[in-house]
Design a protein around this motif. Structure first.
Motif, PDB file in Angstrom:
ATOM      1  N   LEU A  65      55.829 -25.266  -0.292  1.00  0.00           N
ATOM      2  CA  LEU A  65      56.992 -25.100  -0.942  1.00  0.00           C
ATOM      3  C   LEU A  65      58.119 -26.167  -0.753  1.00  0.00           C
ATOM      4  O   LEU A  65      58.034 -26.593   0.449  1.00  0.00           O
ATOM      5  CB  LEU A  65      57.816 -23.762  -0.597  1.00  0.00           C
ATOM      6  CG  LEU A  65      59.020 -23.488  -1.301  1.00  0.00           C
ATOM      7  CD1 LEU A  65      59.014 -22.106  -1.880  1.00  0.00           C
ATOM      8  CD2 LEU A  65      60.257 -23.621  -0.560  1.00  0.00           C
ATOM      9  N   ALA A  67      61.685 -27.948  -1.544  1.00  0.00           N
ATOM     10  CA  ALA A  67      63.029 -27.929  -2.382  1.00  0.00           C
ATOM     11  C   ALA A  67      63.924 -29.246  -2.053  1.00  0.00           C
ATOM     12  O   ALA A  67      63.892 -29.730  -0.941  1.00  0.00           O
ATOM     13  CB  ALA A  67      63.895 -26.701  -1.471  1.00  0.00           C
ATOM     14  N   LEU A  74      69.119 -28.172  -7.937  1.00  0.00           N
ATOM     15  CA  LEU A  74      68.142 -27.868  -6.894  1.00  0.00           C
ATOM     16  C   LEU A  74      67.098 -27.606  -7.751  1.00  0.00           C
ATOM     17  O   LEU A  74      66.767 -26.917  -8.702  1.00  0.00           O
ATOM     18  CB  LEU A  74      68.663 -26.534  -6.311  1.00  0.00           C
ATOM     19  CG  LEU A  74      67.445 -26.023  -5.372  1.00  0.00           C
ATOM     20  CD1 LEU A  74      67.374 -26.888  -4.269  1.00  0.00           C
ATOM     21  CD2 LEU A  74      67.974 -24.513  -4.981  1.00  0.00           C
ATOM     22  N   VAL A  76      62.723 -26.462  -7.200  1.00  0.00           N
ATOM     23  CA  VAL A  76      62.099 -25.781  -6.020  1.00  0.00           C
ATOM     24  C   VAL A  76      60.594 -25.684  -6.604  1.00  0.00           C
ATOM     25  O   VAL A  76      60.675 -25.302  -7.902  1.00  0.00           O
ATOM     26  CB  VAL A  76      62.326 -24.415  -5.508  1.00  0.00           C
ATOM     27  CG1 VAL A  76      61.420 -23.800  -4.971  1.00  0.00           C
ATOM     28  CG2 VAL A  76      63.672 -24.364  -5.114  1.00  0.00           C
ATOM     29  N   ASN A  78      56.719 -24.714  -5.973  1.00  0.00           N
ATOM     30  CA  ASN A  78      55.998 -23.941  -5.219  1.00  0.00           C
ATOM     31  C   ASN A  78      54.304 -23.650  -5.464  1.00  0.00           C
ATOM     32  O   ASN A  78      54.202 -23.653  -6.610  1.00  0.00           O
ATOM     33  CB  ASN A  78      56.458 -22.427  -5.080  1.00  0.00           C
ATOM     34  CG  ASN A  78      55.662 -21.245  -4.217  1.00  0.00           C
ATOM     35  OD1 ASN A  78      55.467 -21.771  -3.262  1.00  0.00           O
ATOM     36  ND2 ASN A  78      55.646 -20.292  -4.690  1.00  0.00           N
ATOM     37  N   ALA A  84      61.386 -18.850  -1.516  1.00  0.00           N
ATOM     38  CA  ALA A  84      62.452 -19.690  -1.466  1.00  0.00           C
ATOM     39  C   ALA A  84      63.540 -18.761  -2.296  1.00  0.00           C
ATOM     40  O   ALA A  84      63.269 -18.275  -3.425  1.00  0.00           O
ATOM     41  CB  ALA A  84      62.683 -20.913  -2.376  1.00  0.00           C
ATOM     42  N   LEU A  86      67.903 -18.572  -3.167  1.00  0.00           N
ATOM     43  CA  LEU A  86      69.190 -19.175  -3.194  1.00  0.00           C
ATOM     44  C   LEU A  86      70.104 -18.154  -2.980  1.00  0.00           C
ATOM     45  O   LEU A  86      70.278 -16.971  -3.939  1.00  0.00           O
ATOM     46  CB  LEU A  86      69.155 -20.051  -4.503  1.00  0.00           C
ATOM     47  CG  LEU A  86      70.558 -20.687  -5.034  1.00  0.00           C
ATOM     48  CD1 LEU A  86      71.033 -21.638  -3.886  1.00  0.00           C
ATOM     49  CD2 LEU A  86      70.693 -21.316  -6.190  1.00  0.00           C
ATOM     50  N   MET A  95      63.956 -18.279  -6.153  1.00  0.00           N
ATOM     51  CA  MET A  95      63.637 -19.565  -6.573  1.00  0.00           C
ATOM     52  C   MET A  95      62.070 -19.833  -6.566  1.00  0.00           C
ATOM     53  O   MET A  95      61.592 -20.742  -6.893  1.00  0.00           O
ATOM     54  CB  MET A  95      64.256 -20.509  -5.952  1.00  0.00           C
ATOM     55  CG  MET A  95      65.839 -20.440  -5.917  1.00  0.00           C
ATOM     56  SD  MET A  95      66.331 -21.137  -7.842  1.00  0.00           S
ATOM     57  CE  MET A  95      65.852 -22.576  -7.940  1.00  0.00           C
ATOM     58  N   SER A  96      61.165 -18.776  -6.069  1.00  0.00           N
ATOM     59  CA  SER A  96      59.543 -18.789  -6.134  1.00  0.00           C
ATOM     60  C   SER A  96      59.146 -17.491  -6.360  1.00  0.00           C
ATOM     61  O   SER A  96      59.822 -16.591  -6.041  1.00  0.00           O
ATOM     62  CB  SER A  96      59.439 -19.624  -4.950  1.00  0.00           C
ATOM     63  OG  SER A  96      59.491 -18.777  -3.648  1.00  0.00           O
ATOM     64  N   THR A 156      64.606 -24.490 -11.350  1.00  0.00           N
ATOM     65  CA  THR A 156      65.729 -25.214 -11.198  1.00  0.00           C
ATOM     66  C   THR A 156      66.943 -24.486 -11.180  1.00  0.00           C
ATOM     67  O   THR A 156      66.892 -23.459 -11.688  1.00  0.00           O
ATOM     68  CB  THR A 156      65.765 -26.576 -11.931  1.00  0.00           C
ATOM     69  OG1 THR A 156      65.956 -25.995 -13.269  1.00  0.00           O
ATOM     70  CG2 THR A 156      64.834 -27.482 -12.097  1.00  0.00           C
TER      71      THR A 156
END
Length: 157
Positions: A65, A67, A74, A76, A78, A84, A86, A95-96, A156
């Motif tokens: 992962l 970031a 941002l 990310v 994975n 992840a 946020l 985020m994943s 993102t």
């Protein structure tokens, strides 16, 4: 960056030592960040395969992962089952996603590549659908691809 090794630490160590450099040395970094990150995950995976072909004792795999903050964006990436989250204005934003073989999207991709999901395991061997390494596992990866992919999923914010 998070690298979670399985079957040994070598794939995680290799990715930790090479993936960041591959990303920042790409001529399109940071302009085409999403393409660069995805491409360099695959380059890292291929480079690790070459190292393993010279020394089979390094055979292992790793989830990854990454970031990156570029300006106000941002990104990310994975590949596997690292997570992840946020926190924005007190609200959690995933985020994943885990790349498990039994997830519908992953199962369709696996089966399209000639693989199978048995008892929640990819080809009955691995409990994830995406990872770096694992070149030593029969029927998982090959020069033309396979059911185990190193390609990251990008998000993102």
């Amino acid at each position: 960056m998070v690298f979670d090794g399985h079957g040994g630490k070598h794939a995680a160590d290799f990715a930790c030592n090479h993936l960041p450099r591959f990303i920042v040395e790409d001529e399109d970094f940071p302009g085409e960040i999403e393409r660069v990150v995805a491409s360099e995950f695959l380059q890292t995976d291929t480079a690790f395969a070459e190292v393993c072909s010279l020394n089979s004792s390094l055979a292992s795999g790793a989830t990854a992962l990454v970031a990156l903050i570029i300006g106000r964006m941002l990104v990310v990436a994975n590949s596997g089952d690292c997570r992840a989250v946020l926190c924005r204005r007190g609200k959690a934003i995933e985020m994943s996603r885990d790349h498990k073989p039994m997830c519908n999207r992953e199962r369709r991709r696996i089966e399209a590549c000639g693989g199978s999901v048995y008892d929640c395991y990819l080809n009955g061997q691995l409990h994830m659908a995406r990872a770096l390494g694992d070149w030593h596992m029969e029927g998982m990866k090959g020069p033309d691809g396979g059911p185990l992919s190193a390609e990251p999923e990008l998000m993102t914010a």
